[in-house]
Scaffold this motif. Structure first.
Motif, short mmCIF file in Angstrom:
data_model
loop_
_atom_site.label_atom_id
_atom_site.label_comp_id
_atom_site.label_asym_id
_atom_site.label_seq_id
_atom_site.Cartn_x
_atom_site.Cartn_y
_atom_site.Cartn_z
N LEU A 64 0.43 -1.32 0.05
CA LEU A 64 0.19 -0.18 -0.13
C LEU A 64 0.92 1.23 0.05
CD1 LEU A 64 -2.49 1.48 -0.51
CD2 LEU A 64 -3.03 1.01 2.70
N GLU A 65 2.37 1.19 0.52
CA GLU A 65 2.90 1.72 0.42
C GLU A 65 3.40 2.47 -0.66
OE1 GLU A 65 4.40 3.09 5.59
OE2 GLU A 65 4.89 0.74 4.13
N LEU A 66 3.58 1.11 -1.00
CA LEU A 66 4.35 1.15 -2.64
C LEU A 66 2.95 2.27 -3.38
CD1 LEU A 66 5.74 0.15 -5.06
CD2 LEU A 66 5.06 -1.91 -5.44
N ALA A 67 1.58 1.74 -3.44
CA ALA A 67 1.41 2.37 -4.40
C ALA A 67 0.76 3.52 -3.88
CB ALA A 67 -0.23 1.68 -4.05
N ASN A 68 1.01 4.44 -2.83
CA ASN A 68 1.16 5.73 -2.17
C ASN A 68 2.00 6.79 -3.05
OD1 ASN A 68 -1.97 5.89 -1.22
ND2 ASN A 68 -0.53 4.80 0.34
#
Length: 118
Positions: A64-68
């Protein structure tokens, strides 16, 4: 085969199975085992058309941090997030992104990936 998918999955066996399955679409698959390596790949090429990432991964960043980070830097790059441990609703994601809960069938994977490829 003109589309390239970046597959980010820490489980080596699952990553191999997904990459093999996606060869039936066909799509070129670039594999990474962590979000940090995925960012290096993304920084080094403009050829990635779609990112498929697990949410729960060990390391500095989760999926999710990667996606953000992707949405902040490349807002039009679609991201498919997947997890067996959490659920995201479509209103929690940018319009170019999708969530599929594990376990998913190959039909769901193919349909979701095909819809997000250019």
């Amino acid at each position: 085969m003109s589309s390239t998918l970046l597959l980010v999955e820490d489980d080596a066996t699952l990553r191999m199975l997904i990459a093999d399955a996606l060869s039936m679409i066909p799509v070129k698959v670039v594999e990474c085992d962590c979000a940090d390596d995925a960012l290096i790949v993304l920084e080094g090429t403009s050829l990635i058309n779609l990112v498929l990432t697990d949410i729960r991964m060990p390391g500095h960043l989760d999926g999710l941090e990667l996606a953000n980070l992707i949405w902040a830097r490349w807002p039009d790059l679609p991201v498919i997030l997947t997890s067996g441990h959490c659920v995201l609703k479509s209103e929690q994601l940018p319009s170019c992104s999708t969530f599929i809960a594990k376990p998913w069938s190959l039909d769901i994977l193919f349909e979701t990936v095909t819809k997000r490829l250019p």
